[in-house]
Structure formats: structure tokens, C-alpha cells
Scaffold this active site. Structure first.
Site: not given
Ligand code: UD1
Length: 429
Positions: A22-23, A126, A131, A316, A408
């Protein structure tokens, strides 16, 4: 809203195919904004975040088409998606779209580089800390952009285009490094990024940009040099395997016990995490086209962990590893150094009987002999999967609510775990 129900107690045995990351997929898709030619990405995972980004890119004028849909004989294969940004119709990324996914803020880099202006809403994503976006702003200013914050939007302009420069990040940021790579690829002259993120997804983006005609060297180290070019072309690129999904299932196997092969992934993408899992008692071996994880009923050993930027232990995987440590034969401490509020899974794990105490950025986890199933709530993407991992060994039934967080970032989680013998099902509605 969908829920996931797990009946704990089964070991995991079998093969789990690992999806595209995903990233990596997200910044690669965003890179399609840099060219009027077609960028084809293979092995794109089926995830809610990918669909959301397709909508966001569509708002800027990016057309897409999908080929190579899932093949019957290869249900794990990702999609091949062609992205074409021939005409950028809008350089504004509105709040309604950006607030749903933080990574969509990254469109600011290619829009500014190619169209010389961008107006992008401050992000959401999230809820794992404040952030901020100061590093993006400072980096793009170093490339000559003027940037103002107006009514919740970052308004950026680079009359005459961006200009290469030397810029040192005061703190390592994956997203800001991605954005600088994309922006500097079309800037005039040379850019040197110091203290760059070294994540494999940065290397994947740099490889793709180089295939598009960019001149990037040093990706994967802390100093990246980008020689700006006037235009980029299309390319074909395969998204690298998801190291967080890999680590998650490796931890799940260590938790439940059994013998699982993670297929289509590479141990070199998560050396630190696999070493830690080895210390906790899992046997990990590299096999052809993947990694084998075995735990044969011996107790889980406590291991202290501190999250760090790559190549350190990834934030993560912190929640998943904490789930594992709740069953260790001793006390472990888990220190989170990347995000200041990434312990929301602690109170949910406690509902299953875990003994965890928090002091600032450090969690002290005292292993217990048994967890007990209960209804729990997913609070963010990685936290939610830690609850599934705990549920795999909890006595009775665990029901994880708010599964949209999980969707997600984890493709077909319940199918992948069920295929290895876990009792996991999705309850719709
Ligand atoms: C990416 C990953 C995410 C992962 C994180 C850290 C994607 C889509 N997401 O997120 O899964 O958890 O890397 O490995 O790839 N920061 C600032 N100012 C900024 C930018 C960041 O202070 O302008 C801080 C953040 O608040 C955080 C730290 O820097 O404390 C690292 O964040 P960053 O690496 O930017 O994370 P993301 O790119 O958002």
C-alpha cells in the site's frame, strides 16, 4: 458497518500470498501526475486507500483503466492499472477528499512541479498523533516555492518552475521524502536531500521515477541526489511486496503457532522485524519466493522493541508486536518513537485480558497465560490488525468492530487467515 469475528485457538498452517505494498502503491499512483504519458502499475493491491486515491487523482484529471483483473488461477495477483494525466484539470485538492487519507496531501509535489501551483487541504488520515506538514513546506520552499496557509489549505506557487537546491530534513519523514523526490525530478538543476527516509518504498518510487526518465541516485541511503529533467515519460512498474503485511502475518504465525509460508515477499524488506520475531521464539527461514515462519508450541519470549525509521523496527508493526508480547513468558517494553499517540490499541488489548501499562512513549507489557475473547474496536489501521492477532489465540470469540480501518490496508485478511486454518469471518452490515 462490517465486523470481523474470530474464534481463537487454531494454529496457522499453509501459504499466505503477500500483496503489493500500500505504502508504495500510493506514492507511485501520485507520480502519474508528473507526466502526460501513461504510467502503468502492476501488482496494485485491492484496498480502500487505493480506491480513494483513484477518486482524488480523478479530481485532478487523471484517467485510469484496469487490466489483468484477478485471475482465477492466481487469486492473489494484484491489478494492473494504467494512469494517464494528459491534462491536469484542477490543481486544488479539496478538504472532503484529502481529509480521508493523509497520503493524498502528497499530490502537492507533482502538481507544483508540473503546473507550478497547487492548493491542497491540510490532511486527515489515521488519528495517531498530530502529524504536521512543516517538513513538506520547508522542503518545497527550499526548491523556490512560495507557500501560504489559507483557511485550512496549503497554497503553493512556483512561478517559472521549481529550482534544485540542497535541503536537509531536520527529522526523517517518509512522505516528505516522497514529495521532494517527485518535485525535484522536474526542478531546474540539481537537488540533494539529506537525512532522507530510507524505506524500501522510497527506493521503489525512485526506481519508477527513473524508469520515467528522472535522474535520481542514492535512494535507500540518507542522501539522495536528483538531477532535474524538463519532462518525464510514461513507464511500466511493478509495486514491491508489502513488508508490513508480511510482518503482520509473520507475527500472526508466531502468535498462533504453526507453519506458514509468506509468498511473494522478501526478508530483506523487514530484517529488523524478523530478527525480533526470531528472538521471540519464531523460526524464520528464507525460502524460494518468500519467507517461512514456524513456531512449534514453545513459549513466546519477551523482547524489548523500539520503533525507528527504516532499517529499524517499523512503527507500522508496533501494535501487532505488542499483541504478540501480551502472551510472552515475561515482561517486555515497547517504545514508540515515531508517532506520539500510537498506543490506542492498548485499551482494546486490555479488554481481551492483556496487562499493559503506559508511561509516555513506553508500554510495559506483562505476558499473560491466556487472553479471553471480547468485542473490541478498531481505532486505526495497524491497531485494528493487532486485535485480530490477539483474537487468534483468545479463548472464545473476539469481534472486531469498525473494520473499515482494516480494509484501508489489508487485502482479503479474513480469507488469507481462514485458508491457513484460522476461524475468521466477516459479518457484513
Ligand atoms: C508513512 C507511512 C506510515 C508510516 C510512517 C512512518 C505511507 C502512506 N504511510 O507515513 O504507514 O507509519 O510513514 O514509517 O507511506 N512529521 C512532521 N512534519 C512533517 C511530516 C512528518 O513532524 O511535515 C512527523 C510525523 O508527525 C511523524 C514523523 O514525522 O512523527 C514521521 O512521519 P512520516 O515519516 O512523514 O510518516 P508518513 O509519511 O505520514
Amino acid at each position: 458497518m462490517d465486523r470481523i469475528r474470530i474464534r481463537g485457538g487454531n494454529a496457522l498452517n499453509g501459504t499466505i500470498p503477500i500483496s503489493g505494498a500500500k505504502n508504495a502503491a500510493l506514492p507511485l499512483m501520485i507520480a502519474s501526475l508528473l507526466t502526460d504519458d501513461t504510467l502503468t502499475l502492476e501488482n496494485v493491491p485491492h484496498l480502500a486507500d487505493v480506491e480513494q486515491l483513484i477518486r482524488i487523482l480523478g479530481n485532478h484529471g487523471v484517467d485510469y483503466s484496469v487490466t489483468g483483473k484477478r485471475l482465477a488461477h492466481d487469486p492473489a495477483s494484484g491489478r494492473t492499472i494504467h494512469f494517464n494525466a494528459r491534462t491536469i484539470v484542477d490543481t486544488t485538492a479539496p478538504y472532503e477528499l484529502v481529509s480521508k487519507m493523509r497520503a493524498s496531501f502528497w499530490v502537492i509535489g507533482p502538481l507544483l512541479a508540473r503546473c507550478h501551483k497547487a492548493k491542497v487541504s491540510l490532511p486527515g488520515g489515521c488519528a495517531i498523533g498530530t502529524r504536521p506538514v512543516d517538513l513538506f513546506i520547508d522542503g518545497l520552499r527550499a526548491l523556490g516555492a512560495t507557500i501560504d496557509i489559507e483557511a485550512g489549505y496549503v497554497v503553493a506557487e512556483a512561478k517559472g518552475g521549481l529550482v534544485g537546491n540542497r535541503f536537509r530534513f531536520p527529522k526523517v519523514s517518509v512522505g516528505a521524502t516522497h514529495v521532494m523526490l517527485m518535485a525535484a525530478s522536474l526542478a531546474k538543476g540539481e537537488t540533494v536531500i539529506e537525512n532522507a527516509a530510507r524505506e524500501p518504498e522510497i527506493v521503489d518510487l525512485a526506481d519508477c521515477l527513473n524508469a520515467m526518465g528522472a535522474k535520481i541516485t542514492g535512494a535507500g541511503t540518507s542522501a539522495i541526489t536528483i538531477d532535474g529533467v524538463t519532462a518525464l515519460s510514461g513507464a511500466r512498474h511493478r509495486v514491491l511486496p508489502d513488508r508490513i503485511e508480511t510482518g503482520t502475518y509473520a507475527i500472526a504465525a508466531a502468535m498462533a503457532g504453526g507453519d506458514v509460508t509468506l509468498e511473494g515477499t522478501r526478508a530483506s524488506l523487514l530484517t529488523a522485524a524478523l530478527e525480533t520475531l526470531g528472538q521471540a521464539g519464531a523460526e524464520i527461514t528464507e525460502v524460494e519466493n518468500g519467507i517461512r515462519v514456524v513456531r512449534n508450541g514453545n513459549g513466546i519470549q519477551p523482547v524489548d522493541v523500539t520503533t525507528d525509521p527504516f532499517p529499524g523496527f517499523p512503527t507500522d508493526l508496533q501494535a501487532q508486536f505488542m499483541a504478540l508480547m501480551t502472551r510472552s513468558q515475561g515482561v517486555s517494553s515497547i517504545t514508540e518513537t515515531i508517532f506520539e499517540n500510537r498506543f490506542m490499541h492498548v485499551q482494546e488489548l486490555a479488554r481481551l485480558g492483556a496487562k499493559i501499562s503506559l508511561a509516555g512513549q513506553v508500554a510495559r507489557v506483562e505476558g499473560v497465560a491466556q487472553l479471553k475473547g471480547a468485542p473490541v474496536m478498531a481505532t486505526d489501521l495497524r491497531a485494528s490488525v493487532s486485535l485480530v492477532i490477539a483474537g487468534l489465540v483468545a479463548e472464545g470469540e473476539t469481534e472486531v468492530n469498525r473494520v473499515y480501518h482494516l480494509d484501508r490496508g489489508f487485502e482479503r485478511l479474513e480469507e488469507k487467515l481462514s485458508a491457513c486454518g484460522a476461524e475468521v469471518e466477516r459479518i457484513s452490515g
